[in-house]
Design an enzyme around this catalytic site. Structure first.
Site, PDB file in Angstrom:
ATOM      1  CE1 TYR A  38      23.649 -34.860   3.621  1.00 15.09           C
ATOM      2  CE2 TYR A  38      25.098 -34.289   1.810  1.00 15.09           C
ATOM      3  CZ  TYR A  38      24.687 -34.109   3.110  1.00 15.09           C
ATOM      4  OH  TYR A  38      25.312 -33.174   3.886  1.00 15.09           O
ATOM      5  N   PRO A  98      26.659 -21.404   3.971  1.00 13.76           N
ATOM      6  CG  PRO A  98      27.698 -21.038   1.918  1.00 13.76           C
ATOM      7  CD  PRO A  98      27.192 -22.141   2.809  1.00 13.76           C
ATOM      8  N   GLY A 120      20.689 -21.305   4.656  1.00  8.95           N
ATOM      9  CA  GLY A 120      19.480 -21.825   4.029  1.00  8.95           C
ATOM     10  C   GLY A 120      18.802 -20.841   3.085  1.00  8.95           C
ATOM     11  CG  LEU A 125      18.168 -15.316   6.726  1.00  7.74           C
ATOM     12  CD1 LEU A 125      16.658 -15.115   6.710  1.00  7.74           C
ATOM     13  CD2 LEU A 125      18.652 -15.566   8.160  1.00  7.74           C
ATOM     14  CG  LEU A 126      22.835 -14.516   5.290  1.00  8.39           C
ATOM     15  CD1 LEU A 126      24.085 -15.192   5.833  1.00  8.39           C
ATOM     16  CD2 LEU A 126      22.747 -13.076   5.783  1.00  8.39           C
TER      17      LEU A 126
END
Length: 328
Positions: A53, A212, A215, A217-218
């Site tokens: 990371y 969750p 990315g 989208l939700l």
């Protein structure tokens, strides 16, 4: 804050796990430290990172940043259950990636140096290494545990049969083996319900969920794109999945608006309600994002809402798509 045990262990972890992909990359160092402090103050005691990371700066950058934060003292390191990962190549040189005994041990030592700590609570294999026999993997992990450098071992992005193979091999060595599996799981990507979650529950492996919101989208993606406020939503897996999912995402956002709920919170509530889920990795960029995630823990059960979500996003085998239908 809500806490639970990590799989079959006695280790207590918060149901929200602070992901670190944004720290020091999409968030300046001082803001990253402030967000870490806020998470700790709120009772989050579980933090997730990986040796790779921060690759946008250089691989290892995020662990270095966390090491600086731990060095500030005040019990920051002692209060946190620290998880990091091994597998991804750290350079182009041979033996700088994968799950050979050599790389596992050398990568752990490198992570410890960057993190400025003497131990890693949860050392996770970031991916299966099909070239590494389990005898070699467990030999390396056993060495690290005996040395006190690692407390528990976890996996990430494993298939159900990988969990079984790993645990059976560990059992033959009288070793604890895996205590957690970190998987992508959300309303639009439910394939781990087929085998990963059943295998994890059978072996007492805690499931830690990443992405969750798929990315972003939700998280109200269509509204954000329309308003020009999309950040993460405008790239990556969210945009790759958008062409096929736009109609159902529109219905989803309409459902949330009708109920006066934030889409991101609805998606997170659903994940935390799922059987077998121990903790959920969140990746806030702002204090507001963190606050929204914390509020999810206080939400009341809403069976009718969940029935509507099942209608919009049916599981695989009940009208839902197969795993290959969505991009990662």
């Amino acid at each position: 804050m809500q806490y639970t045990t990590l799989g079959r262990t006695a280790l207590q972890v918060s149901r929200l796990c602070l992901g670190t992909l944004n720290l020091g990359v999409n968030l300046p160092k001082d803001d990253s430290f402030a967000l870490l402090d806020s998470a700790l103050d709120a009772g989050i005691n579980f933090i997730d990172t990986a040796d790779q990371y921060g690759w946008q700066v250089h691989k290892g950058w995020t662990e270095e940043l966390l090491g600086e934060w731990f060095a500030l003292g005040g019990g920051r390191r002692e209060k946190m259950v620290l998880g990091t990962k091994v597998f991804t190549p750290m350079s182009d040189w041979p033996n700088e990636g994968g799950l050979s005994a050599r790389h596992i041990i050398s990568a752990c030592d490198a992570s410890l140096r960057r993190l400025r700590t003497d131990w890693i609570d949860l050392y996770q294999m970031h991916h299966i290494d099909r070239s590494a026999p389990w005898e070699e993997v467990w030999q390396a992990m056993e060495i690290l545990v005996r040395q006190g450098k690692v407390r528990y071992v976890g996996s990430s992005n494993f298939a159900g049969w990988h969990l079984v193979a790993a645990q059976e091999a560990a059992a033959r060595r009288h070793f604890l083996g895996l205590v957690s599996e970190q998987s992508c799981y959300n309303l639009v990507r439910r394939h781990i319900e087929l085998e990963v979650i059943p295998a994890a529950r059978a072996y007492g492996i805690g499931v830690v969920v990443w992405s969750p919101l798929h990315g972003g989208l939700l998280g109200g993606a269509l509204r954000k794109l329309e308003q020009g406020t999309a950040v993460k939503t405008a790239r990556g897996r969210a945009m790759e999945a958008m062409p096929a999912l736009e109609p159902v995402i529109a219905d989803y956002e309409a459902l949330c608006e009708e109920r006066g709920l934030k889409p991101a919170q609805v998606a997170m509530r659903w994940v935390l309600s799922r059987p077998g889920v121990t903790s959920m990795v969140i990746g806030p960029r702002t204090e507001g994002h963190l606050s929204d995630a914390l509020d999810v823990l206080e939400a009341e059960e809403d069976p009718e809402l969940f029935r509507e979500l099942e209608r919009l996003f049916p599981p695989i085998g009940n009208g839902g798509p197969g795993p290959e239908a969505w991009a990662w």
